[in-house]
Design a protein around this motif. Structure first.
Motif, PDB file in Angstrom:
ATOM      1  N   ARG A   1      -0.667 -13.222   5.200  1.00  0.00           N
ATOM      2  CA  ARG A   1       0.372 -14.193   4.891  1.00  0.00           C
ATOM      3  C   ARG A   1       1.627 -13.752   5.639  1.00  0.00           C
ATOM      4  NH1 ARG A   1       1.181 -15.137  -1.358  1.00  0.00           N
ATOM      5  NH2 ARG A   1       1.933 -12.977  -1.152  1.00  0.00           N
ATOM      6  N   LEU A   2       2.317 -14.704   6.255  1.00  0.00           N
ATOM      7  CA  LEU A   2       3.501 -14.367   7.044  1.00  0.00           C
ATOM      8  C   LEU A   2       4.489 -13.547   6.223  1.00  0.00           C
ATOM      9  CD1 LEU A   2       5.220 -14.660   9.631  1.00  0.00           C
ATOM     10  CD2 LEU A   2       6.103 -16.802   8.674  1.00  0.00           C
ATOM     11  N   GLN A   3       4.709 -13.935   4.972  1.00  0.00           N
ATOM     12  CA  GLN A   3       5.725 -13.261   4.166  1.00  0.00           C
ATOM     13  C   GLN A   3       5.338 -11.844   3.771  1.00  0.00           C
ATOM     14  OE1 GLN A   3       3.899 -15.938   3.168  1.00  0.00           O
ATOM     15  NE2 GLN A   3       3.689 -16.031   0.935  1.00  0.00           N
ATOM     16  N   ASP A   4       4.068 -11.478   3.949  1.00  0.00           N
ATOM     17  CA  ASP A   4       3.637 -10.132   3.610  1.00  0.00           C
ATOM     18  C   ASP A   4       3.837  -9.139   4.752  1.00  0.00           C
ATOM     19  OD1 ASP A   4       2.862 -10.875   1.059  1.00  0.00           O
ATOM     20  OD2 ASP A   4       0.788 -11.284   1.648  1.00  0.00           O
ATOM     21  N   LEU A   5       4.087  -9.631   5.953  1.00  0.00           N
ATOM     22  CA  LEU A   5       4.276  -8.745   7.096  1.00  0.00           C
ATOM     23  C   LEU A   5       5.628  -8.041   6.996  1.00  0.00           C
ATOM     24  CD1 LEU A   5       2.997 -10.992  10.022  1.00  0.00           C
ATOM     25  CD2 LEU A   5       1.788  -9.087   8.939  1.00  0.00           C
ATOM     26  N   PRO A   6       5.766  -6.849   7.548  1.00  0.00           N
ATOM     27  CA  PRO A   6       7.085  -6.224   7.628  1.00  0.00           C
ATOM     28  C   PRO A   6       8.069  -7.166   8.321  1.00  0.00           C
ATOM     29  CG  PRO A   6       5.375  -4.676   8.273  1.00  0.00           C
ATOM     30  CD  PRO A   6       4.702  -6.014   8.126  1.00  0.00           C
ATOM     31  N   ALA A   7       9.330  -7.084   7.947  1.00  0.00           N
ATOM     32  CA  ALA A   7      10.336  -8.037   8.426  1.00  0.00           C
ATOM     33  C   ALA A   7      10.338  -8.154   9.956  1.00  0.00           C
ATOM     34  CB  ALA A   7      11.720  -7.629   7.918  1.00  0.00           C
ATOM     35  N   ALA A   8      10.222  -7.026  10.652  1.00  0.00           N
ATOM     36  CA  ALA A   8      10.270  -7.060  12.118  1.00  0.00           C
ATOM     37  C   ALA A   8       9.095  -7.814  12.714  1.00  0.00           C
ATOM     38  CB  ALA A   8      10.310  -5.638  12.666  1.00  0.00           C
ATOM     39  N   ALA A   9       7.982  -7.886  11.963  1.00  0.00           N
ATOM     40  CA  ALA A   9       6.782  -8.553  12.468  1.00  0.00           C
ATOM     41  C   ALA A   9       6.650  -9.985  11.968  1.00  0.00           C
ATOM     42  CB  ALA A   9       5.539  -7.754  12.076  1.00  0.00           C
ATOM     43  N   GLN A  10       7.627 -10.458  11.205  1.00  0.00           N
ATOM     44  CA  GLN A  10       7.575 -11.838  10.733  1.00  0.00           C
ATOM     45  C   GLN A  10       8.026 -12.839  11.788  1.00  0.00           C
ATOM     46  OE1 GLN A  10       9.290 -12.497   6.858  1.00  0.00           O
ATOM     47  NE2 GLN A  10       8.246 -10.737   5.943  1.00  0.00           N
ATOM     48  N   VAL A  11       8.511 -12.351  12.896  1.00  0.00           N
ATOM     49  CA  VAL A  11       8.919 -13.209  14.013  1.00  0.00           C
ATOM     50  C   VAL A  11       8.119 -12.797  15.244  1.00  0.00           C
ATOM     51  CG1 VAL A  11      11.223 -13.654  13.112  1.00  0.00           C
ATOM     52  CG2 VAL A  11      10.843 -11.672  14.578  1.00  0.00           C
ATOM     53  N   PRO A  12       7.875 -13.732  16.167  1.00  0.00           N
ATOM     54  CA  PRO A  12       7.135 -13.376  17.380  1.00  0.00           C
ATOM     55  C   PRO A  12       7.883 -12.313  18.172  1.00  0.00           C
ATOM     56  CG  PRO A  12       7.308 -15.763  17.132  1.00  0.00           C
ATOM     57  CD  PRO A  12       8.241 -15.166  16.122  1.00  0.00           C
TER      58      PRO A  12
ATOM     59  N   ALA B   1       7.611  -8.150  20.300  1.00  0.00           N
ATOM     60  CA  ALA B   1       6.941  -6.878  20.552  1.00  0.00           C
ATOM     61  C   ALA B   1       6.542  -6.180  19.263  1.00  0.00           C
ATOM     62  CB  ALA B   1       7.837  -5.982  21.391  1.00  0.00           C
ATOM     63  N   ALA B   2       7.379  -6.249  18.228  1.00  0.00           N
ATOM     64  CA  ALA B   2       7.049  -5.558  16.981  1.00  0.00           C
ATOM     65  C   ALA B   2       5.788  -6.141  16.354  1.00  0.00           C
ATOM     66  CB  ALA B   2       8.227  -5.647  16.006  1.00  0.00           C
ATOM     67  N   ARG B   3       5.687  -7.463  16.319  1.00  0.00           N
ATOM     68  CA  ARG B   3       4.483  -8.093  15.769  1.00  0.00           C
ATOM     69  C   ARG B   3       3.253  -7.692  16.568  1.00  0.00           C
ATOM     70  NH1 ARG B   3       4.307 -14.519  14.951  1.00  0.00           N
ATOM     71  NH2 ARG B   3       5.447 -13.924  13.066  1.00  0.00           N
TER      72      ARG B   3
ATOM     73  N   ILE C   1      -8.944  -5.354  23.638  1.00  0.00           N
ATOM     74  CA  ILE C   1      -9.611  -4.148  23.139  1.00  0.00           C
ATOM     75  C   ILE C   1      -9.100  -2.895  23.843  1.00  0.00           C
ATOM     76  CG2 ILE C   1     -11.837  -2.961  22.937  1.00  0.00           C
ATOM     77  CD1 ILE C   1     -13.098  -5.794  22.651  1.00  0.00           C
ATOM     78  N   ASP C   2      -9.041  -2.947  25.165  1.00  0.00           N
ATOM     79  CA  ASP C   2      -8.676  -1.748  25.916  1.00  0.00           C
ATOM     80  C   ASP C   2      -7.313  -1.843  26.587  1.00  0.00           C
ATOM     81  OD1 ASP C   2      -9.403  -3.703  27.698  1.00  0.00           O
ATOM     82  OD2 ASP C   2     -10.627  -2.412  28.972  1.00  0.00           O
ATOM     83  N   LYS C   3      -6.563  -2.898  26.280  1.00  0.00           N
ATOM     84  CA  LYS C   3      -5.245  -3.089  26.879  1.00  0.00           C
ATOM     85  C   LYS C   3      -4.229  -3.365  25.781  1.00  0.00           C
ATOM     86  CE  LYS C   3      -7.010  -4.882  31.271  1.00  0.00           C
ATOM     87  NZ  LYS C   3      -8.424  -4.681  30.949  1.00  0.00           N
ATOM     88  N   PRO C   4      -2.966  -3.034  26.018  1.00  0.00           N
ATOM     89  CA  PRO C   4      -1.955  -3.168  24.951  1.00  0.00           C
ATOM     90  C   PRO C   4      -1.306  -4.539  24.883  1.00  0.00           C
ATOM     91  CG  PRO C   4      -0.978  -2.042  26.807  1.00  0.00           C
ATOM     92  CD  PRO C   4      -2.420  -2.308  27.184  1.00  0.00           C
ATOM     93  N   PHE C   5      -2.092  -5.577  24.628  1.00  0.00           N
ATOM     94  CA  PHE C   5      -1.454  -6.873  24.450  1.00  0.00           C
ATOM     95  C   PHE C   5      -2.261  -7.779  23.531  1.00  0.00           C
ATOM     96  CE2 PHE C   5      -3.852 -10.008  26.914  1.00  0.00           C
ATOM     97  CZ  PHE C   5      -4.605  -9.223  27.761  1.00  0.00           C
TER      98      PHE C   5
ATOM     99  N   VAL D   1      -1.242   1.181   8.201  1.00  0.00           N
ATOM    100  CA  VAL D   1      -0.865   1.589   9.559  1.00  0.00           C
ATOM    101  C   VAL D   1       0.267   2.597   9.450  1.00  0.00           C
ATOM    102  CG1 VAL D   1      -1.562  -0.588  10.642  1.00  0.00           C
ATOM    103  CG2 VAL D   1       0.776  -0.316   9.799  1.00  0.00           C
ATOM    104  N   PRO D   2       0.384   3.501  10.417  1.00  0.00           N
ATOM    105  CA  PRO D   2       1.528   4.409  10.437  1.00  0.00           C
ATOM    106  C   PRO D   2       2.836   3.622  10.466  1.00  0.00           C
ATOM    107  CG  PRO D   2      -0.141   5.169  11.963  1.00  0.00           C
ATOM    108  CD  PRO D   2      -0.568   3.807  11.504  1.00  0.00           C
ATOM    109  N   GLY D   3       3.806   4.083   9.703  1.00  0.00           N
ATOM    110  CA  GLY D   3       5.053   3.356   9.565  1.00  0.00           C
ATOM    111  C   GLY D   3       5.843   3.196  10.844  1.00  0.00           C
ATOM    112  N   ASP D   4       5.547   4.024  11.851  1.00  0.00           N
ATOM    113  CA  ASP D   4       6.265   3.902  13.120  1.00  0.00           C
ATOM    114  C   ASP D   4       5.434   3.197  14.184  1.00  0.00           C
ATOM    115  OD1 ASP D   4       4.355   5.809  13.537  1.00  0.00           O
ATOM    116  OD2 ASP D   4       5.720   7.351  14.303  1.00  0.00           O
ATOM    117  N   ALA D   5       4.356   2.508  13.761  1.00  0.00           N
ATOM    118  CA  ALA D   5       3.456   1.881  14.721  1.00  0.00           C
ATOM    119  C   ALA D   5       4.062   0.666  15.406  1.00  0.00           C
ATOM    120  CB  ALA D   5       2.144   1.487  14.031  1.00  0.00           C
ATOM    121  N   PHE D   6       5.106   0.109  14.794  1.00  0.00           N
ATOM    122  CA  PHE D   6       5.678  -1.121  15.363  1.00  0.00           C
ATOM    123  C   PHE D   6       7.185  -1.037  15.484  1.00  0.00           C
ATOM    124  CE2 PHE D   6       5.164  -1.342  10.830  1.00  0.00           C
ATOM    125  CZ  PHE D   6       6.336  -1.899  10.355  1.00  0.00           C
TER     126      PHE D   6
END
Length: 398
Positions: A25-36, A38-40, A93-97, A393-398
């Protein structure tokens, strides 16, 4: 030395059609990841376990295939006459995007059940027994999907006797209507056939000049004839995925087709747009043995189709590509229609053979002057909750 603790995020792991992914659910994501942004993307990459140079996604929820490296974000819709907004991310899978350029038709089958179970639908609209209708705004491509979800005892019915080739166990049938599936909003140029033609000659350096149907319906798709590239059309995954030269050929076709479709400006850009367009090859109907060992008879299908997703031959068929197949089959002169005997099916369904078996999809099409208009494509899938709770996930992952 300090260490960042893990955080936990509410999530549901679901199968939809022949795919599975992590639903939020969008509202369950961390605030930085609730918008399109890099963090998301970083968050979803870490959830799924990418990028993984070992291509196994051991340290995440992904299953190391294009069918299982997926994430979905659902929110209450701000669109009139819609219940939820559905955003799909194809995680490399093997690339960061994360590729946000298209929909997943298979996971579309899980969105309606997820929306009901997670409180997005007014309870007054949900029958205790019967079929609930969920109107979904597919945010990646700006299209409407109508899901018809079976209900039993006030809850989503997940078990049943509906069998879907490519899925091991039967389940309850979820019928999907992809409304106005042609001409997606994301780079499709506003036309079902971006070149204006049902068939074009596509020049692919190192491969040759191929007849190709390039269509925007469900998902941008490039169809070529199996015979033109040295195949029969009844191949299974190992015949393609174990051949680096074949995979390079298909990627070249995809990249140059994407340029002709107006999706990218240069072939090199295709590497950053793996999810779209799809490339598929077609052949007239013929008997073959599916990956399960089941024999598919010639008379059971109208056409053979094999499609690639994220650089590999798909184990069954992407739902969005099935929409493209049904749409192309309904229009005379396309390679799909020609392989099926060039009998347009503007109101009928086409049954095609894929590596795992067969699938039936219909498209409602009509002719207006020199153009064809497709009002909707219809197919049935199934969906099931596999696990629910939290992902960590690790807290600094995003």
């Amino acid at each position: 030395m300090t260490y960042t603790p893990q955080i936990k995020i509410p999530a549901v792991y679901m199968r939809g059609g022949t795919s599975k992914g992590v639903f939020f659910r969008l509202q369950d994501l961390p605030a930085a990841a609730q918008v399109p942004g890099a963090a998301r993307d970083r968050l979803l990459l870490r959830v799924i376990g990418s990028p993984d140079p070992y291509a196994k996604q051991i340290d995440g929820m992904g299953g190391a295939t294009s069918s299982t490296s997926k994430a979905v974000i659902v929110a209450a819709s701000t669109r009139p006459d819609h219940d939820v907004d559905y955003l799909f991310g194809q995680v490399a899978i093997d690339k960061p995007f994360v590729d946000w350029s298209g929909n997943c038709g298979n996971l579309s089958a899980a969105v309606g059940p997820y929306a009901i179970a997670n409180g997005f639908i007014d309870p007054a609209r949900i029958p205790r027994d019967g079929v609930a209708t969920v109107r979904i705004w597919q945010a990646n491509i700006g299209k409407t999907i109508v899901a018809h979800v079976p209900m039993r005892g006030g809850e989503v019915q997940e078990t049943g006797d509906f069998e879907l080739d490519g899925v091991t166990f039967p389940a309850a049938e979820v019928r999907l209507e992809f409304m106005d599936p042609a001409a997606d909003e994301e780079g499709g140029g506003g036309a079902m056939f971006p070149t204006g033609n049902p068939v074009d000659q596509l020049d692919v350096p190192g491969v040759g000049t191929l007849s190709a149907t390039m269509i925007n319906a469900g998902i941008p798709t490039i169809f070529v004839n199996a015979e033109d590239i040295g195949y029969r059309g009844d191949e299974l995954q190992d015949a393609i995925n174990g051949d680096p030269k074949a995979l390079a050929m298909f990627e070249a076709i995809r990249a140059h087709g994407a340029v002709r479709m107006g999706l990218i400006a240069h072939p090199e850009e295709a590497a950053r747009r793996q999810h779209t367009p799809k490339v598929a090859f077609v052949a007239p109907p013929a008997a073959y043995t599916a990956s399960s060992g089941r024999r598919v008879a010639r008379e059971d299908i109208d056409v053979l189709v094999r499609a690639l997703s994220m650089g590999k031959l798909h184990h069954a068929m992407m739902g969005t590509a099935a929409v493209a197949i049904g749409t192309a089959a309904a229009i005379p002169g396309t390679l799909v229609s020609l392989a099926a005997g060039d009998q347009a099916r503007p109101g009928d369904a086409v049954r095609f053979g894929h590596p795992s078996g067969t699938l039936r999809v219909g498209a409602e099409a009509r002719r207006e002057g020199d153009d064809w208009i497709v009002t909707k494509a219809v197919m049935s899938r199934s969906a099931r909750v596999l696990m629910e709770g939290w992902v960590r996930v690790p807290g600094d992952a995003f």
